[in-house]
Design an enzyme around this catalytic site. Structure first.
Site, PDB file in Angstrom:
ATOM      1  N   SER A 384      39.873  34.537  32.603  1.00 12.32           N
ATOM      2  CA  SER A 384      39.834  35.769  31.858  1.00 12.32           C
ATOM      3  C   SER A 384      40.739  36.713  32.609  1.00 12.32           C
ATOM      4  CB  SER A 384      38.409  36.305  31.814  1.00 12.32           C
ATOM      5  OG  SER A 384      38.425  37.594  31.268  1.00 12.32           O
ATOM      6  N   ARG A 385      41.883  37.059  32.005  1.00  9.61           N
ATOM      7  CA  ARG A 385      42.887  37.798  32.769  1.00  9.61           C
ATOM      8  C   ARG A 385      42.573  39.272  32.909  1.00  9.61           C
ATOM      9  NH1 ARG A 385      46.353  34.778  29.413  1.00  9.61           N
ATOM     10  NH2 ARG A 385      46.675  32.741  30.377  1.00  9.61           N
ATOM     11  N   VAL A 386      41.726  39.821  32.035  1.00  2.73           N
ATOM     12  CA  VAL A 386      41.440  41.249  32.181  1.00  2.73           C
ATOM     13  C   VAL A 386      39.958  41.553  32.302  1.00  2.73           C
ATOM     14  CG1 VAL A 386      43.525  42.024  31.031  1.00  2.73           C
ATOM     15  CG2 VAL A 386      41.484  41.601  29.688  1.00  2.73           C
TER      16      VAL A 386
END
Ligand code: ATP
Ligand code: MG
Length: 523
Positions: A384-386
């Site tokens: 989950s990049r953010v």
């Protein structure tokens, strides 16, 4: 009575004015060729891309191919009555769907017509919204900062999703993709008690594309049973709907979701799944004779998905130093698109496209699923990049080392298969890892609160359950969470507050409670 010449002119003038304003020109073309749900139309040279056109008997169509001497249209709805030579009117507008509170709790098709037999939906023309909308601009957005809690331990602890994020759910068929969405929707009940008018209630939109009708009914019944239909709209374009409806339905569903987003509300939308949407689009485009490209998809297949997913956003509340027209009410639209892979092949065309558009992906693996690890999330390659920015601080602290622990466990496990003599430290890592894997298993329709997840995961990562038999870990977890809820309700309430930070007193309280619980549990 005689009229004076000047009076005559003024009467005539009025007549002429009235005549001009009531007259309108209508662009009418003619069907050249029709079949397989698409029609070529001659004579609509002013027609716009995506414009709605009208065939006889109220059958609507949409212009998708603008060629030099004809317009390729896809027919929406029952097209059997359209014949060669029929007149076609252009309307000058694009498709609009009804939106608003009245849609909630309903099952509708891609044009917003009810499919649930509960009668007409009480919306007016003012509720109509075009299905295609520009995505919010950079300046209208703000970074993701609040959790979109799914209630699923493996996700909230390791692959957290934030409000306004786009997190792809990707995996082979029958690996539990839809199950994750259903649980995430059910979990939103805790945000506002399930009352759609409550300002904190997250509104959910489930968009079924090309699914079996039985799957959609199943989802609806499960949501109903959990009281989740009270804040959910189902936009259904199942496999028996026309291909045109299948590929349009995500835009329609997004328009319905945006109505709430733009009113400052938080919305969760799931597209289940975009692979089928791409199939439907390819089918229509091949019939319209667009040149096929890679995997026979038309050239704008990337745009099909990017213009859809870009509409998910966290809107700004008030951007300091900026003009107030950029105050957007702080609503958000979180997207959970689904992509189905074949044999886990993520390097196929559609999977790579959608991976590159989204802010992270949850990989579900068939072999994990069959070995009983459900949800079958491959933690190693899911990201989950953010969302990490939106994880609750207490969860972040407690679950921080979980990912790496699990990765070490997998490595050791593979290694330990070869050796027989293992030193104590290795054995301990192995047994703790195995317990963590057990702890992360979760059944369907039982989303867990933030507090319940934290205390359960703390027990695992702090080694409090190293003594618990492996096959009793699930039983321990259920019992321990109940014990905590009954006997430490203050702590649980504090942990359910998203801003709570984890501290030593909390750790001691949970450790003490766990020891106490274990004496009765082991007895
Ligand atoms: P499809 O490719 O057909 O859309 P899918 O990937 O969406 O499948 P699901 O329909 O969600 O998969 O799940 C497949 C099966 O696995 C269902 O019978 C479901 O009940 C079961 N299942 C999913 N998640 C879990 C879970 N956490 N625990 C137990 N069973 C589960
Ligand atoms: Mg599914």
């Amino acid at each position: 009575m005689e009229l004076q010449p000047s009076e005559v002119t003024s009467v005539l003038k009025k007549e002429i004015e009235g005549f001009e304003s009531s007259a309108s020109t209508e662009k009418v073309g003619q069907v050249l060729q029709v079949g397989d749900g698409v029609a070529r139309v001659y004579g609509l040279d002013q027609c716009m891309m995506s414009e709605l056109v009208e065939f006889p008997d109220g059958v609507m169509g949409m212009a998708l191919n603008l060629e030099e001497d004809n317009v390729g249209c896809v027919l929406l709805g029952d097209a059997s009555s359209v014949k060669e030579g029929d007149p076609v009117k252009s309307t000058g507008r694009i498709i609009s769907v009804p939106t608003g509170l009245a849609m909630i709790g309903r099952v509708v098709d891609a044009l917003g017509n009810p499919l649930d037999g509960k009668g007409a939906i009480d919306t007016t023309d003012a509720d109509l919204r075009p299905i295609e909308q520009p995505a919010p601009s950079v300046i209208e957005r703000e970074p993701v900062s609040q959790p979109m809690a799914t209630g699923i331990k493996a996700l909230d602890a390791m692959i957290p999703v934030g409000r306004g994020q786009r997190e792809l759910i990707i995996g082979d068929r029958q690996t539990g993709k839809t199950a994750l969405i259903v649980d995430a929707i059910i979990n939103q009940k805790s945000t506002g008690g399930g009352d759609p008018t409550h300002p904190d209630q997250v509104i959910c939109v489930y968009n079924a594309i090309g699914q079996k009708q039985s799957t959609v009914v199943d989802v609806q019944l499960k949501l109903q049973a959990a009281g989740a239909m009270a804040y959910t709209i189902i936009v259904n374009a199942s496999a028996d709907h026309e291909a045109s409806m299948q590929f349009l339905s995500p835009y329609a569903a997004t328009a319905m979701a945006e109505r709430f987003r733009d009113a400052g509300r938080h919305v969760l939308i799931a597209y289940d799944d975009l692979t089928k949407q791409a199939y439907a689009y390819r089918q229509v485009m091949l019939l319209l004779r667009r040149p096929p490209g890679r995997e026979a998809y038309p050239g704008d297949i990337f745009n099909l998905h990017s213009r859809l997913l870009e509409r998910s956003a966290k809107l700004s509340v008030n951007a300091p130093d900026l003009n107030s027209r950029f105050e957007k009410g702080g609503g958000s639209l979180t997207a959970l698109p689904v992509v189905e892979t074949q044999e886990g092949d993520v390097s196929a065309y559609i999977p790579t496209n959608v991976i590159s558009i989204t802010d992270g992906q949850i990989f579900l693996e068939a072999n994990l699923f069959y070995s009983g690890i459900r949800p079958a999330v491959n933690v190693g390659i899911s990201v989950s990049r953010v969302g990490g920015a939106a994880q609750t601080p207490a969860m972040k602290k407690v679950a921080g080392g979980l990912r790496i622990n699990l990765a070490q466990f997998r490595e050791l496990e593979a290694f330990a298969q070869f050796g027989s003599d293992l030193d104590e430290a290795t054995q301990q890592s192995l047994s703790r890892g195995a317990r963590l894997v057990e702890l992360l298993k979760q059944g369907q329709y039982v989303p867990m609160s933030n507090a319940a997840q934290i205390v359960a995961l703390f027990a695992g990562t702090a080694g409090l359950i190293d003594s618990v038999e492996l096959d009793r870990v699930t039983e321990f977890e259920a019992g321990f969470v109940e014990y905590m809820t009954d006997n430490h309700s203050d702590l649980m309430a504090t942990l359910n507050n998203w801003s709570t930070k984890w501290n030593n007193e909390m750790a001691e309280e949970v450790t003490g409670a766990c020891a106490k619980f274990l004496t009765t549990f082991n007895a």
